[in-house]
Design a protein around this motif. Structure first.
Motif, PDB file in Angstrom:
ATOM      1  N   ARG A 123       6.031   9.688   3.091  1.00 49.06           N
ATOM      2  CA  ARG A 123       6.203  11.134   3.269  1.00 49.06           C
ATOM      3  C   ARG A 123       7.458  11.635   2.562  1.00 49.06           C
ATOM      4  N   GLN A 124       8.525  10.847   2.634  1.00 53.00           N
ATOM      5  CA  GLN A 124       9.769  11.257   1.987  1.00 53.00           C
ATOM      6  C   GLN A 124       9.614  11.227   0.472  1.00 53.00           C
ATOM      7  N   ALA A 125       8.905  10.220  -0.044  1.00 59.25           N
ATOM      8  CA  ALA A 125       8.672  10.152  -1.494  1.00 59.25           C
ATOM      9  C   ALA A 125       7.885  11.365  -1.967  1.00 59.25           C
ATOM     10  N   GLY A 140      -2.605   5.714  14.191  1.00 52.77           N
ATOM     11  CA  GLY A 140      -1.888   4.814  15.076  1.00 52.77           C
ATOM     12  C   GLY A 140      -2.805   3.831  15.758  1.00 52.77           C
ATOM     13  N   GLY A 141      -2.230   2.785  16.294  1.00 52.92           N
ATOM     14  CA  GLY A 141      -2.994   1.744  16.958  1.00 52.92           C
ATOM     15  C   GLY A 141      -2.116   0.544  17.204  1.00 52.92           C
ATOM     16  N   PRO A 142      -2.641  -0.475  17.887  1.00 50.01           N
ATOM     17  CA  PRO A 142      -1.828  -1.642  18.229  1.00 50.01           C
ATOM     18  C   PRO A 142      -1.185  -2.314  17.030  1.00 50.01           C
ATOM     19  N   ALA A 143      -1.883  -2.318  15.883  1.00 49.27           N
ATOM     20  CA  ALA A 143      -1.352  -3.032  14.721  1.00 49.27           C
ATOM     21  C   ALA A 143      -0.323  -2.217  13.961  1.00 49.27           C
ATOM     22  N   VAL A 144      -0.189  -0.945  14.294  1.00 56.84           N
ATOM     23  CA  VAL A 144       0.675  -0.105  13.478  1.00 56.84           C
ATOM     24  C   VAL A 144       1.806   0.541  14.286  1.00 56.84           C
ATOM     25  N   GLY A 145       2.150  -0.044  15.398  1.00 62.37           N
ATOM     26  CA  GLY A 145       3.145   0.578  16.244  1.00 62.37           C
ATOM     27  C   GLY A 145       4.563   0.096  16.029  1.00 62.37           C
ATOM     28  N   SER A 146       4.800  -0.819  15.094  1.00 63.32           N
ATOM     29  CA  SER A 146       6.137  -1.359  14.945  1.00 63.32           C
ATOM     30  C   SER A 146       7.049  -0.389  14.219  1.00 63.32           C
ATOM     31  N   SER A 147       8.349  -0.595  14.380  1.00 63.35           N
ATOM     32  CA  SER A 147       9.310   0.266  13.691  1.00 63.35           C
ATOM     33  C   SER A 147       9.202   0.095  12.186  1.00 63.35           C
ATOM     34  N   THR A 148       8.814  -1.105  11.737  1.00 60.76           N
ATOM     35  CA  THR A 148       8.664  -1.345  10.302  1.00 60.76           C
ATOM     36  C   THR A 148       7.547  -0.497   9.723  1.00 60.76           C
ATOM     37  N   THR A 149       6.388  -0.495  10.370  1.00 67.34           N
ATOM     38  CA  THR A 149       5.273   0.288   9.845  1.00 67.34           C
ATOM     39  C   THR A 149       5.575   1.781   9.905  1.00 67.34           C
ATOM     40  N   ASN A 150       6.213   2.226  10.976  1.00 63.74           N
ATOM     41  CA  ASN A 150       6.571   3.635  11.072  1.00 63.74           C
ATOM     42  C   ASN A 150       7.543   4.042   9.966  1.00 63.74           C
ATOM     43  N   ALA A 151       8.469   3.147   9.646  1.00 62.12           N
ATOM     44  CA  ALA A 151       9.431   3.431   8.574  1.00 62.12           C
ATOM     45  C   ALA A 151       8.729   3.513   7.229  1.00 62.12           C
ATOM     46  N   LEU A 152       7.713   2.669   7.008  1.00 61.23           N
ATOM     47  CA  LEU A 152       6.985   2.709   5.743  1.00 61.23           C
ATOM     48  C   LEU A 152       6.192   4.003   5.609  1.00 61.23           C
ATOM     49  N   ILE A 153       5.578   4.444   6.692  1.00 56.78           N
ATOM     50  CA  ILE A 153       4.862   5.720   6.666  1.00 56.78           C
ATOM     51  C   ILE A 153       5.832   6.845   6.328  1.00 56.78           C
ATOM     52  N   ASP A 154       6.990   6.836   6.962  1.00 58.03           N
ATOM     53  CA  ASP A 154       7.989   7.868   6.701  1.00 58.03           C
ATOM     54  C   ASP A 154       8.470   7.814   5.252  1.00 58.03           C
ATOM     55  N   SER A 155       8.538   6.605   4.687  1.00 53.60           N
ATOM     56  CA  SER A 155       8.999   6.482   3.299  1.00 53.60           C
ATOM     57  C   SER A 155       8.013   7.122   2.333  1.00 53.60           C
ATOM     58  N   ALA A 207       0.824  -1.205   0.000  1.00 56.73           N
ATOM     59  CA  ALA A 207       0.000   0.000   0.000  1.00 56.73           C
ATOM     60  C   ALA A 207       0.861   1.259   0.000  1.00 56.73           C
ATOM     61  N   SER A 208       1.969   1.245   0.740  1.00 52.55           N
ATOM     62  CA  SER A 208       2.826   2.427   0.807  1.00 52.55           C
ATOM     63  C   SER A 208       3.479   2.701  -0.543  1.00 52.55           C
ATOM     64  N   GLU A 209       3.850   1.643  -1.257  1.00 50.30           N
ATOM     65  CA  GLU A 209       4.408   1.819  -2.598  1.00 50.30           C
ATOM     66  C   GLU A 209       3.365   2.406  -3.537  1.00 50.30           C
ATOM     67  N   ASP A 210       2.124   1.937  -3.396  1.00 51.16           N
ATOM     68  CA  ASP A 210       1.030   2.454  -4.207  1.00 51.16           C
ATOM     69  C   ASP A 210       0.801   3.933  -3.904  1.00 51.16           C
ATOM     70  N   LEU A 211       0.722   4.266  -2.599  1.00 50.50           N
ATOM     71  CA  LEU A 211       0.463   5.649  -2.214  1.00 50.50           C
ATOM     72  C   LEU A 211       1.598   6.568  -2.654  1.00 50.50           C
ATOM     73  N   ALA A 212       2.833   6.121  -2.478  1.00 51.81           N
ATOM     74  CA  ALA A 212       3.978   6.943  -2.895  1.00 51.81           C
ATOM     75  C   ALA A 212       3.945   7.209  -4.389  1.00 51.81           C
ATOM     76  N   SER A 213       3.489   6.221  -5.164  1.00 55.24           N
ATOM     77  CA  SER A 213       3.455   6.387  -6.619  1.00 55.24           C
ATOM     78  C   SER A 213       2.436   7.439  -7.043  1.00 55.24           C
ATOM     79  N   ARG A 214       1.459   7.737  -6.176  1.00 45.75           N
ATOM     80  CA  ARG A 214       0.443   8.735  -6.520  1.00 45.75           C
ATOM     81  C   ARG A 214       1.032  10.136  -6.645  1.00 45.75           C
ATOM     82  N   PHE A 215       2.220  10.345  -6.078  1.00 49.43           N
ATOM     83  CA  PHE A 215       2.853  11.664  -6.140  1.00 49.43           C
ATOM     84  C   PHE A 215       3.730  11.831  -7.376  1.00 49.43           C
ATOM     85  N   ALA A 216       3.925  10.740  -8.117  1.00 53.70           N
ATOM     86  CA  ALA A 216       4.719  10.835  -9.345  1.00 53.70           C
ATOM     87  C   ALA A 216       3.884  11.494 -10.437  1.00 53.70           C
TER      88      ALA A 216
END
Length: 221
Positions: free
Chosen positions: A121-123, A104-119, A60-69
């Protein structure tokens, strides 16, 4: 199915369920049933729901990031408006999952998910700079662009809560917001003033930036 084919199927099923309900409310049993396999077989491919969620979020993050291209052709205002249209397409299609992820929530608190969200935003940040023709942003420009990205996120979340403002109006408003943030910063910084002049010099009379100027002038008349 082969291992990778089955993994991709489960990711697709999970994304479909997460697009309709918060990931925290979707069980492994539901994912297994929707995929037409047993619960133990899901665990054969993913050790737990969090790992499946992270894999779904990766797609999903790859899909969302591609929307800014966006091709670097035509007026900047029109380009940003097309980007906002694709951004809200994603938000519209993945509402509960998008909301749960950003809030945020219990399912989205990992460092992996946070890194994907940041990716994502950076894209988005990198794409906006490229459209402005800037390789290294000044502190003021970075503040403008990152503030605008945060504003787009919060606007989308508020819109999902009842959809009380027409989506098309919000897409235009966010483009106006970008111009307004840049204009305020330009009032304090000559480099930003020069960038603002570059932004608007090729804007047509019927473009979103010119529309904003017209609306502001009308307010003072």
């Amino acid at each position: 199915m082969g291992v990778e084919e089955r993994r991709q199927q489960l990711i697709g099923v999970a994304l479909d369920l997460f697009s309709r309900r918060s990931p925290d409310d979707v069980s492994i049993d539901e994912i297994a049933t929707a995929a037409g396999i047993s619960r133990p077989l899901v665990y054969h491919y993913f050790p737990g729901k969090l790992s499946l969620y992270e894999a779904a979020l990766q797609r999903a993050s790859e899909d969302l990031a591609s929307r800014f291209a966006e091709p670097h052709e035509g007026p900047l205002g029109a380009r940003l408006l097309r980007v906002m249209g694709r951004y809200f397409d994603f938000v519209d299609d993945h509402g509960p999952g998008f909301s749960a992820l950003m809030r945020g929530g219990p399912a989205v608190g990992s460092s992996t998910t946070n890194a994907l969200i940041d990716s994502v935003r950076q894209a988005a940040y990198d794409q906006i700079l490229s459209h402005l023709g800037v390789r290294q942003a000044s502190p003021r420009l970075e503040l403008v662009v990152r503030s605008w990205i945060s504003l787009a996120e919060s606007t989308a979340l508020l819109w999902l809560d009842g959809r009380r403002v027409p989506r098309a109006e919000l897409e235009v408003q966010l483009v106006h917001d970008f111009a307004a943030l840049a204009a305020v910063s330009a009032a304090y910084d000559p480099d930003m003033a020069g960038l603002l002049r570059t932004m608007v010099k090729d804007e047509p009379a019927d473009g979103p930036f010119a529309d904003l100027v017209g609306r502001l002038i009308a307010l003072g008349s």
